[in-house]
Design a protein around this motif. Structure first.
Motif, PDB file in Angstrom:
ATOM      1  N   SER A 188       0.957  -1.098   0.028  1.00 33.50           N
ATOM      2  CA  SER A 188       0.106   0.054  -0.105  1.00 33.50           C
ATOM      3  C   SER A 188       0.947   1.517  -0.179  1.00 33.50           C
ATOM      4  O   SER A 188       1.905   1.138   0.435  1.00 33.50           O
ATOM      5  CB  SER A 188      -0.743   0.239   1.131  1.00 33.50           C
ATOM      6  N   THR A 189       0.061   2.246  -0.526  1.00 33.77           N
ATOM      7  CA  THR A 189       0.740   3.726  -0.428  1.00 33.77           C
ATOM      8  C   THR A 189      -0.080   4.563   0.401  1.00 33.77           C
ATOM      9  O   THR A 189      -1.432   4.259   0.270  1.00 33.77           O
ATOM     10  CB  THR A 189       0.930   4.328  -1.808  1.00 33.77           C
ATOM     11  N   VAL A 190       0.460   5.331   1.291  1.00 28.52           N
ATOM     12  CA  VAL A 190      -0.355   6.060   2.224  1.00 28.52           C
ATOM     13  C   VAL A 190       0.301   7.375   2.563  1.00 28.52           C
ATOM     14  O   VAL A 190       1.630   7.584   2.508  1.00 28.52           O
ATOM     15  CB  VAL A 190      -0.637   5.383   3.850  1.00 28.52           C
ATOM     16  N   ALA A 245      -0.168  17.853  -1.433  1.00 25.97           N
ATOM     17  CA  ALA A 245      -0.990  16.945  -2.088  1.00 25.97           C
ATOM     18  C   ALA A 245      -0.720  17.055  -3.550  1.00 25.97           C
ATOM     19  O   ALA A 245      -0.417  15.776  -4.039  1.00 25.97           O
ATOM     20  CB  ALA A 245      -2.466  17.146  -2.113  1.00 25.97           C
ATOM     21  N   ALA A 246      -0.216  17.878  -4.392  1.00 23.48           N
ATOM     22  CA  ALA A 246       0.273  17.974  -5.543  1.00 23.48           C
ATOM     23  C   ALA A 246       1.553  17.030  -5.676  1.00 23.48           C
ATOM     24  O   ALA A 246       1.638  16.367  -6.901  1.00 23.48           O
ATOM     25  CB  ALA A 246       0.554  19.210  -6.064  1.00 23.48           C
ATOM     26  N   GLN A 247       2.439  17.465  -4.659  1.00 21.89           N
ATOM     27  CA  GLN A 247       3.971  16.658  -4.569  1.00 21.89           C
ATOM     28  C   GLN A 247       3.631  15.099  -4.461  1.00 21.89           C
ATOM     29  O   GLN A 247       4.087  14.188  -5.223  1.00 21.89           O
ATOM     30  CB  GLN A 247       4.579  16.878  -3.555  1.00 21.89           C
ATOM     31  N   SER A 251       4.264  12.124  -7.297  1.00 18.46           N
ATOM     32  CA  SER A 251       5.258  10.978  -6.980  1.00 18.46           C
ATOM     33  C   SER A 251       4.377   9.597  -6.990  1.00 18.46           C
ATOM     34  O   SER A 251       5.297   8.558  -6.588  1.00 18.46           O
ATOM     35  CB  SER A 251       5.557  11.112  -5.589  1.00 18.46           C
ATOM     36  N   THR A 252       3.273   9.503  -7.306  1.00 22.28           N
ATOM     37  CA  THR A 252       2.724   8.292  -7.482  1.00 22.28           C
ATOM     38  C   THR A 252       1.876   8.127  -8.921  1.00 22.28           C
ATOM     39  O   THR A 252       0.682   7.566  -9.139  1.00 22.28           O
ATOM     40  CB  THR A 252       1.490   8.278  -6.521  1.00 22.28           C
ATOM     41  N   ASP A 253       2.789   8.307  -9.784  1.00 20.33           N
ATOM     42  CA  ASP A 253       2.484   8.206 -11.203  1.00 20.33           C
ATOM     43  C   ASP A 253       0.917   9.153 -11.575  1.00 20.33           C
ATOM     44  O   ASP A 253       0.262   8.506 -12.322  1.00 20.33           O
ATOM     45  CB  ASP A 253       2.206   6.817 -11.669  1.00 20.33           C
ATOM     46  N   ILE A 294      -8.103  14.651   0.553  1.00 21.27           N
ATOM     47  CA  ILE A 294      -8.932  14.365  -0.639  1.00 21.27           C
ATOM     48  C   ILE A 294      -8.130  14.574  -1.971  1.00 21.27           C
ATOM     49  O   ILE A 294      -8.296  13.623  -2.791  1.00 21.27           O
ATOM     50  CB  ILE A 294     -10.231  15.035  -0.645  1.00 21.27           C
ATOM     51  N   ALA A 295      -7.291  15.455  -2.002  1.00 15.17           N
ATOM     52  CA  ALA A 295      -6.577  15.637  -3.077  1.00 15.17           C
ATOM     53  C   ALA A 295      -5.586  14.609  -3.414  1.00 15.17           C
ATOM     54  O   ALA A 295      -5.148  14.070  -4.770  1.00 15.17           O
ATOM     55  CB  ALA A 295      -5.937  17.185  -3.218  1.00 15.17           C
ATOM     56  N   ALA A 296      -4.869  14.090  -2.331  1.00 13.51           N
ATOM     57  CA  ALA A 296      -3.603  13.136  -2.303  1.00 13.51           C
ATOM     58  C   ALA A 296      -4.306  11.677  -2.703  1.00 13.51           C
ATOM     59  O   ALA A 296      -3.138  11.118  -2.988  1.00 13.51           O
ATOM     60  CB  ALA A 296      -3.084  13.217  -1.082  1.00 13.51           C
TER      61      ALA A 296
END
Length: 401
Positions: A188-190, A245-247, A251-253, A294-296
């Protein structure tokens, strides 16, 4: 006895107060050996929690030795060393029977924090957390009365130090529940917003559950460095990065993480308009952290919220959550459900919650501890308070016991 009492915003004092006594058959009186200052306690310290009265005893993270028991207590005995969950649950109601202990219907005579109640019953009572949650005396004291003692206190085996198990009372199960609510598993990514004690326990739990990448967002460089070094988190300092969140998305494609955990809550630093709305009592909580969460989060992902919220929130962006098909999971922690399992992880050396402790202080210095924690001074991550030892005269019990 000595106890830390609330008087007004930024005014807490260690004072001499009456000893607690057995009031119900299933009560115990605990001699406190260790207690901690929780991030939620800072909400009270800052005057943000209604229903506080002058003289209320604070603290909901504590453990100690059973000093006296009511005649109906069967699960533990005098002399047992126990950790007490911060929620008070009866063990018998509709919700307790579903292991939703924080929703217990029988332990909170207060109204709770729901604004639009429709006369729904209040959730569980909480130690040291205002008369909205029952007005129970807290554990930042030499002694504390623990109601419903057949349900909450967990007996600790020999060989474990207080600091290893103290956080079973709140922040460890809270971080663990947050990770479970995020459906975190192997690979998982968190993203965790807030590197305070709950955020750090969420990171530890995410690693335990097999998370592959953990992004940690906070404004304190020393907390972020600890998260990086201890849990392998990828730190993002929002003092330097305008839009974390943008970063995270980049960083997650350009998808976002599987889950975001909002471990900040209603006092997140928000926009100027949110500050004004809060001052005018037109908003109960800042929505900054939730908007970032929410954005991330990727489409179909989960936003898990262990951070405390109340009332209205400006700019919730519910439409974005709908468009992404997000799931939200949140609420007070059902600590009793997770404490035995987490104790096993500690015994096995798989969790080391004591690593976050930076300050050990005497109970008499509790007010200073609050100030240091509140201002994030001295590299403070977590303060543990130790009351004085048992008095020579012993403990005063009720006459009928």
């Amino acid at each position: 006895m000595k106890a830390l009492t609330y008087h007004s915003s930024k005014d807490v004092r260690v004072e001499t107060v009456p000893d607690p006594v057995i009031e119900q058959d299933d009560d115990i009186v605990l001699r406190v050996t260790a207690t901690a200052i929780c991030g939620s306690d800072l909400h009270i310290f800052r005057g943000k929690i209604p229903g506080m009265e002058s003289g209320d005893i604070l603290g909901h993270e504590f453990m100690g030795i059973v000093e006296e028991t009511g005649k109906g207590v069967t699960a533990i005995k005098k002399g047992d060393r126990v950790v007490v969950p911060f929620t008070i649950a009866c063990g018998e109601c509709f919700f307790c029977n579903r292991t939703l202990f924080a929703a217990c219907e029988n332990t909170n005579p207060g109204r709770g924090a729901i604004l639009n109640t429709k006369n729904v019953r209040s959730g569980a009572g909480l130690f040291g957390y205002s008369h909205l949650y029952g007005g129970y005396a807290g554990g930042q004291a030499e002694f504390v009365r623990v109601p419903k003692a057949n349900v909450g206190p967990l007996v600790i085996p020999a060989g474990l130090a207080d600091e290893q198990v103290l956080f079973l009372s709140d922040i460890l199960p809270t971080g663990y529940q947050a990770a479970l609510n995020g459906d975190i598993g192997p690979g998982s990514t968190v993203a965790i917003f807030g590197a305070g004690p709950v955020g750090l326990m969420a990171a530890a739990s995410a690693r335990l559950l097999g998370a592959e990448r953990i992004f940690m967002v906070d404004e304190h460089a020393y907390r972020l460095e600890f998260a990086r070094a201890t849990y392998g988190a990828e730190p993002i300092n929002f003092a330097d990065v305008d839009d974390p969140a943008a970063q995270i998305v980049e960083s997650t494609d350009f998808r976002g993480v599987d889950a975001s955990i909002d471990a900040v809550g209603f006092e997140a630093k928000g926009s100027t308009i949110e500050t004004v709305l809060t001052d005018l009592k037109m908003e109960g909580s800042s929505g900054k952290s939730l908007r970032q969460a929410i954005a991330a989060t990727r489409r179909g992902g989960v936003v898990s919220v262990p951070g405390v919220y109340a009332g209205w929130i400006h700019g919730f962006l519910f439409g974005d959550a709908f468009e992404k098909g997000l799931t939200f999971k949140m609420g007070q922690t059902h600590a009793q459900r997770f404490m035995p399992r987490l104790l096993e992880h500690i015994q096995a050396g798989e969790l080391h919650p004591e690593l976050i402790i930076t300050h050990h202080m005497a109970l008499e210095d509790a007010a200073k501890g609050y100030q240091i924690f509140d201002k994030a001074e001295e590299g403070c991550r977590k303060v543990v308070l130790t009351p004085s030892g048992p008095r020579e005269a012993g403990f005063r019990a009720t006459e009928d016991l």
